[in-house]
Design a protein around this motif. Sequence first.
Motif, PDB file in Angstrom:
ATOM      1  N   VAL A  27       0.868  -1.181   0.000  1.00 17.40           N
ATOM      2  CA  VAL A  27       0.000   0.000   0.000  1.00 17.40           C
ATOM      3  C   VAL A  27       0.904   1.230   0.000  1.00 17.40           C
ATOM      4  CG1 VAL A  27      -1.894   1.220   1.139  1.00 17.40           C
ATOM      5  CG2 VAL A  27      -1.721  -1.270   1.368  1.00 17.40           C
ATOM      6  N   TRP A  28       0.604   2.170  -0.893  1.00 12.68           N
ATOM      7  CA  TRP A  28       1.439   3.359  -1.050  1.00 12.68           C
ATOM      8  C   TRP A  28       0.575   4.612  -1.159  1.00 12.68           C
ATOM      9  CZ3 TRP A  28       6.753   3.008  -1.028  1.00 12.68           C
ATOM     10  CH2 TRP A  28       7.276   1.713  -1.142  1.00 12.68           C
ATOM     11  N   ALA A  29       1.010   5.694  -0.524  1.00 13.07           N
ATOM     12  CA  ALA A  29       0.418   7.010  -0.728  1.00 13.07           C
ATOM     13  C   ALA A  29       1.008   7.568  -2.022  1.00 13.07           C
ATOM     14  CB  ALA A  29       0.750   7.928   0.441  1.00 13.07           C
ATOM     15  N   LEU A  30       0.163   8.069  -2.890  1.00  9.63           N
ATOM     16  CA  LEU A  30       0.632   8.631  -4.153  1.00  9.63           C
ATOM     17  C   LEU A  30       0.800  10.147  -4.017  1.00  9.63           C
ATOM     18  CD1 LEU A  30      -1.614   6.631  -6.646  1.00  9.63           C
ATOM     19  CD2 LEU A  30       0.723   6.125  -5.921  1.00  9.63           C
ATOM     20  N   PRO A  31       1.852  10.718  -4.629  1.00 14.26           N
ATOM     21  CA  PRO A  31       2.097  12.160  -4.539  1.00 14.26           C
ATOM     22  C   PRO A  31       1.198  12.925  -5.512  1.00 14.26           C
ATOM     23  CG  PRO A  31       3.829  11.125  -5.823  1.00 14.26           C
ATOM     24  CD  PRO A  31       2.927  10.019  -5.352  1.00 14.26           C
ATOM     25  N   THR A  32      -0.108  12.868  -5.246  1.00 12.03           N
ATOM     26  CA  THR A  32      -1.099  13.420  -6.166  1.00 12.03           C
ATOM     27  C   THR A  32      -2.114  14.288  -5.423  1.00 12.03           C
ATOM     28  OG1 THR A  32      -2.376  11.381  -5.914  1.00 12.03           O
ATOM     29  CG2 THR A  32      -0.880  11.506  -7.807  1.00 12.03           C
ATOM     30  N   PRO A  33      -1.693  15.400  -4.831  1.00 16.48           N
ATOM     31  CA  PRO A  33      -2.634  16.227  -4.083  1.00 16.48           C
ATOM     32  C   PRO A  33      -3.707  16.798  -5.005  1.00 16.48           C
ATOM     33  CG  PRO A  33      -0.571  17.404  -4.432  1.00 16.48           C
ATOM     34  CD  PRO A  33      -0.359  16.001  -4.913  1.00 16.48           C
ATOM     35  N   GLY A  34      -4.943  16.773  -4.513  1.00 19.52           N
ATOM     36  CA  GLY A  34      -6.023  17.279  -5.345  1.00 19.52           C
ATOM     37  C   GLY A  34      -7.293  17.516  -4.568  1.00 19.52           C
ATOM     38  N   PRO A 139      -9.012  11.217   1.682  1.00 17.20           N
ATOM     39  CA  PRO A 139      -8.663  12.498   2.305  1.00 17.20           C
ATOM     40  C   PRO A 139      -7.201  12.468   2.768  1.00 17.20           C
ATOM     41  CG  PRO A 139     -10.721  11.632   3.221  1.00 17.20           C
ATOM     42  CD  PRO A 139     -10.116  10.543   2.378  1.00 17.20           C
ATOM     43  N   ASP A 140      -6.513  13.566   2.552  1.00 22.17           N
ATOM     44  CA  ASP A 140      -5.130  13.693   2.996  1.00 22.17           C
ATOM     45  C   ASP A 140      -5.126  14.497   4.288  1.00 22.17           C
ATOM     46  OD1 ASP A 140      -2.449  14.212   3.417  1.00 22.17           O
ATOM     47  OD2 ASP A 140      -2.005  14.516   1.295  1.00 22.17           O
ATOM     48  N   GLU A 141      -5.059  13.806   5.410  1.00 19.81           N
ATOM     49  CA  GLU A 141      -5.179  14.461   6.713  1.00 19.81           C
ATOM     50  C   GLU A 141      -3.999  15.380   7.019  1.00 19.81           C
ATOM     51  OE1 GLU A 141      -5.770  10.932   8.961  1.00 19.81           O
ATOM     52  OE2 GLU A 141      -7.713  10.607   8.008  1.00 19.81           O
ATOM     53  N   GLU A 142      -2.817  15.062   6.500  1.00 24.30           N
ATOM     54  CA  GLU A 142      -1.636  15.889   6.781  1.00 24.30           C
ATOM     55  C   GLU A 142      -1.637  17.186   5.983  1.00 24.30           C
ATOM     56  OE1 GLU A 142       2.122  13.891   6.624  1.00 24.30           O
ATOM     57  OE2 GLU A 142       1.322  12.130   7.658  1.00 24.30           O
ATOM     58  N   TYR A 146      -7.151  15.972  -0.853  1.00 24.82           N
ATOM     59  CA  TYR A 146      -7.229  14.541  -1.158  1.00 24.82           C
ATOM     60  C   TYR A 146      -5.969  14.115  -1.880  1.00 24.82           C
ATOM     61  CZ  TYR A 146     -12.147  14.791   0.061  1.00 24.82           C
ATOM     62  OH  TYR A 146     -13.323  14.956   0.748  1.00 24.82           O
ATOM     63  N   ARG A 147      -5.773  12.794  -1.983  1.00 31.41           N
ATOM     64  CA  ARG A 147      -4.651  12.233  -2.743  1.00 31.41           C
ATOM     65  C   ARG A 147      -4.990  10.798  -3.131  1.00 31.41           C
ATOM     66  NH1 ARG A 147      -2.885   8.389   0.413  1.00 31.41           N
ATOM     67  NH2 ARG A 147      -2.750   8.697   2.646  1.00 31.41           N
ATOM     68  N   GLY A 148      -4.183  10.274  -4.038  1.00 29.84           N
ATOM     69  CA  GLY A 148      -4.342   8.886  -4.440  1.00 29.84           C
ATOM     70  C   GLY A 148      -3.659   7.942  -3.468  1.00 29.84           C
ATOM     71  N   GLN A 149      -4.162   6.720  -3.444  1.00 27.27           N
ATOM     72  CA  GLN A 149      -3.562   5.650  -2.647  1.00 27.27           C
ATOM     73  C   GLN A 149      -3.605   4.382  -3.493  1.00 27.27           C
ATOM     74  OE1 GLN A 149      -4.452   5.257   1.650  1.00 27.27           O
ATOM     75  NE2 GLN A 149      -5.333   3.285   1.080  1.00 27.27           N
TER      76      GLN A 149
END
Length: 198
Positions: A27-34, A139-142, A146-149
């Motif tokens: 499982v990876w967080a993707l660097p895709t803020p949106g 949701p990107d809490e930090e 939002y972002r991709g996962q």
Amino acid sequence: MRLPRTAHTSRPWRIHEIAGDFQVEDVWALPTPGGPDDLPHLVRQIADDEATVSSPVYRLLFGIRWKLGRLLGWDKPDAGIGARVRTLRDRLPADLREGPRGPDFRSGPFSSVYQLRDEWAAEIANRTVHAVMHIGWVPDEEAGGYRGQMAVLVKPNGLFGALYMAGIKPFRYVGVYPALLRAVGRQWQADSGERSAG
């Protein structure tokens, strides 16, 4: 950034209904803020796969993998979806089967299974494994927004498949995933104007 498996398993994704016999491999967080509705942009970017293919490390590692596959017969049509394994589309409940399927990869071996507002699943099968790439929009809490996962779910083909997955693990963590995440992030930033324009 690598995430714990619970980042995928704790969410109410529809993939849990369909691929319960698969194990969550990565499982990876993707660097895709949106924003809340940006998943379709990410799906198109991944399915187009130009960003991924442009990474030299990614191209090298997958080039080696596909050459080995051709040499050893891992990727023959009789080893894939619809031959060795049934497509996950056969498992879909009616609402998913009748909904959007999502795009297939332009040059890659994945086939789309389904696409929703906040998740997309694509599958691949060969002599080693039946695998699902699941892309969620969370949701990107930090950072806010939002972002991709991305989660990779696998069902190894017997002992050989399990040994294969164990054998490629270091290459995935050292070469494949870092190159993939960098390429996805670069392309996401490059396409920011297009997303803003709607």
